[in-house]
Design an enzyme around this catalytic site. Structure first.
Site, PDB file in Angstrom:
ATOM      1  N   GLN A  48      35.812  17.991  67.969  1.00 34.37           N
ATOM      2  CA  GLN A  48      36.495  18.815  66.978  1.00 34.37           C
ATOM      3  C   GLN A  48      37.636  19.593  67.618  1.00 34.37           C
ATOM      4  OE1 GLN A  48      36.473  19.160  63.733  1.00 34.37           O
ATOM      5  NE2 GLN A  48      34.708  17.913  63.186  1.00 34.37           N
ATOM      6  N   ARG A  68      36.442  28.052  80.220  1.00 35.90           N
ATOM      7  CA  ARG A  68      35.839  28.865  81.272  1.00 35.90           C
ATOM      8  C   ARG A  68      36.497  28.542  82.614  1.00 35.90           C
ATOM      9  NH1 ARG A  68      29.634  27.720  80.944  1.00 35.90           N
ATOM     10  NH2 ARG A  68      30.462  25.647  80.494  1.00 35.90           N
ATOM     11  N   SER A  78      36.462  18.728  79.441  1.00 33.23           N
ATOM     12  CA  SER A  78      37.249  19.522  78.496  1.00 33.23           C
ATOM     13  C   SER A  78      38.636  19.822  79.061  1.00 33.23           C
ATOM     14  CB  SER A  78      36.518  20.827  78.158  1.00 33.23           C
ATOM     15  OG  SER A  78      36.250  21.570  79.342  1.00 33.23           O
ATOM     16  N   ASP A 108      27.100  24.958  69.013  1.00 34.81           N
ATOM     17  CA  ASP A 108      26.431  26.111  68.409  1.00 34.81           C
ATOM     18  C   ASP A 108      25.700  26.974  69.429  1.00 34.81           C
ATOM     19  OD1 ASP A 108      27.277  25.431  65.884  1.00 34.81           O
ATOM     20  OD2 ASP A 108      25.429  24.404  65.319  1.00 34.81           O
ATOM     21  N   GLN A 110      26.300  27.636  72.355  1.00 29.91           N
ATOM     22  CA  GLN A 110      27.184  28.410  73.230  1.00 29.91           C
ATOM     23  C   GLN A 110      27.913  29.535  72.500  1.00 29.91           C
ATOM     24  OE1 GLN A 110      29.862  25.787  75.361  1.00 29.91           O
ATOM     25  NE2 GLN A 110      28.245  24.311  75.819  1.00 29.91           N
ATOM     26  N   HIS A 132      31.915  25.983  61.912  1.00 32.13           N
ATOM     27  CA  HIS A 132      30.529  26.001  61.438  1.00 32.13           C
ATOM     28  C   HIS A 132      30.047  27.431  61.578  1.00 32.13           C
ATOM     29  CE1 HIS A 132      26.540  24.819  60.402  1.00 32.13           C
ATOM     30  NE2 HIS A 132      26.041  24.871  61.619  1.00 32.13           N
ATOM     31  N   GLY A 158      35.046  14.821  64.466  1.00 30.76           N
ATOM     32  CA  GLY A 158      36.385  15.139  64.939  1.00 30.76           C
ATOM     33  C   GLY A 158      37.309  13.941  65.039  1.00 30.76           C
TER      34      GLY A 158
END
Length: 492
Positions: A48, A68, A78, A108, A110, A132, A158
């Site tokens: 997504q 991060r 990522s 979710d 995280q 969400h 996504g």
């Protein structure tokens, strides 16, 4: 933090569950203007995150990714995804303070940690976005009162969000503003601009609430979208092999059967799906679906009750705290199932064969879609929301099974959906194995139905009942906004 839904009184709960309005296309005449010239920072670069970001950039918005520090230092997936697509990437401290809109698109589990980390860095009056609402509704995350909280939830994985955008279209989308966090009344303008930037306004947008999105989303994914497909795959493969079918052929019939059958569902609802059957097979599928609905109604109701009460979320979050002990066990068990280990079949199965020899599959789809829809509507969720969270998304999930069976489905969906899927399947498989599968007749699965006479009056009544179900009424209207939908089935 405590469950936000459970802090509301009954009137407030019903009002938020029932919030759903199909928005006119004219309401999006301003396009992305509310975000043009603003800094959009997306946290997370999964399916997504990446694909929404690509669409937003192509729509003229300034998009960057906050990851991060360790993800950047270790050049994790990522980081590579974002940089390979030419995006600016930085850590939270570098990018969050300058953001006008921070969009949290991490998993979710995280969310609580991510939101707790970024909130202190957000400038006064900034906006926080979700796709969400679990963190707001189920976890009860408290957001600074000066921050506007919005949601844009594409009803699609996504990858499809991106592919439909590239075609000049989009995917149906829910948008919402958290009523506790709209200090300047700007939330709806922000949500509309975000939805326009992803292409959602081209396919239809529902103005919803965080509560309605979460409760309906959880119900759909646990029951018909994932739970029923997993249950049906395991049981139908088991039955076919027990009846002497070639394991490879049986695996292909199930793996691609869901996708082929639900392609008809996508184009013309339950009516078209049932019309693909011969008249005797249609009558038999209707009967089987009725039996399935009677057997499974209490299980569907239990899932809805546990979602509304917060019991489901409480149990899942306890599993998060236990390092996903249950989730990982159930995932491993699924990987060892006979269906997942079925050998490949090199031959071709023509499209109509999936219907002619998959009458039970059609019946399972009909029963699951109708039950999920009926259970949600009876709980106060508006029909349009229930449609999107049951019938509309089913072909997209079936497509993941066609790619790499249940493994692919459970990889693509969220951990939240996967956990709920296993809860449902773990109860539904023994329920149907003992109370239903043993009653099947020749022609229900694996072989064509024997030729027999058809009672015209019975056929007329069944056709009327199929067409008059409320999900067919709302579905015909909503599909009118999606006439450009591409065909996704890849069966062969």
């Amino acid at each position: 933090m405590s469950n936000y839904f459970n802090t509301l009184n009954l009137r407030q709960q019903l009002a938020q569950l029932g919030k759903c309005r199909f928005m006119a296309r004219t309401e999006f005449a301003d396009g992305v203007n509310a975000l043009r010239g603003k800094k959009v920072v997306i946290v997370g670069c999964g399916a997504q995150g990446l694909n929404q970001g690509l669409n937003m950039r192509d729509s003229g918005l300034d998009v960057a990714y906050a990851l991060r520090a360790e993800a950047i230092a270790e050049r994790r997936d990522s980081y590579r995804r974002a940089t390979e697509h030419g995006f600016c990437v930085g850590d939270y401290q570098a990018l969050i303070p300058q953001a006008d809109l921070v969009i949290n698109l991490t998993p979710d589990k995280q969310h609580a940690a991510v939101v707790s980390a970024v909130q202190p860095l957000m400038k006064p009056g900034a906006a926080l976005g979700y796709s969400h609402g679990f963190n707001i509704v189920e976890v009860g995350q408290q957001i600074r009162p000066d921050i506007t909280v919005v949601m844009v939830a594409p009803k699609c994985p996504g990858t499809e969000v991106r592919e439909e955008y590239k075609r000049g279209f989009g995917v149906p989308t829910l948008i919402a503003v958290h009523p506790e966090n709209d200090p300047r009344g700007a939330g709806m303008a922000i949500a509309k601009a975000w939805a326009s930037a992803t292409g959602g306004d081209r396919a239809g947008v529902l103005e919803s609430s965080f509560v309605a999105e979460v409760k309906s989303d959880l119900m759909g994914e646990q029951t018909i979208l994932c739970g029923m497909l997993q249950t049906g795959s395991l049981l139908c493969y088991e039955r076919l092999v027990a009846e002497g079918a070639d394991p490879a052929w049986a695996g292909k019939l199930i793996q691609f059967g869901w996708e082929t059958i639900t392609e008809a569902l996508k184009q013309g609802g339950i009516t078209l799906m049932m019309d693909r059957l011969s008249n005797p097979a249609k009558l038999r599928a209707y009967t089987l679906a009725g039996q399935l609905k009677t057997l499974m109604a209490p299980l569907f109701a239990k899932h809805m009750d546990d979602i509304l009460s917060g019991a489901f979320s409480q149990g899942m979050m306890a599993d998060w705290a236990a390092d996903d002990a249950h989730l990982l066990t159930w995932r491993a068990e699924t990987g060892e199932s006979a269906f997942e280990k079925a050998p490949p079949f090199e031959g071709k199965i023509d499209e109509q064969t999936y219907f002619d020899r998959g009458v039970l599959l059609v019946a399972m789809v009909k029963a699951g879609v109708e039950l999920a829809f009926e259970t949600m509507v009876a709980s106060g969720i508006v029909a349009e929301s229930a449609y999107y969270e049951s019938l509309h998304e089913l072909p997209l999930i079936a497509n993941t099974i066609a790619r790499r069976r249940l493994y692919e489905m459970n990889v693509v969906i969220s951990d939240t959906a996967e956990y709920g899927n296993y809860l449902f399947a773990n109860a539904a498989v023994p329920l149907l194995r003992q109370g239903f599968m043993e009653t099947l007749q020749p022609g229900d699965l694996g072989q064509p139905l024997p030729a027999e006479a058809v009672d015209n009056a019975a056929l007329r009544e069944v056709n009327q009942a199929i067409r008059q179900h409320p999900i067919e009424t709302v579905g015909e209207r909503l599909r009118g906004y999606m006439t450009d939908m591409k065909r996704v089935a890849v069966a062969g």
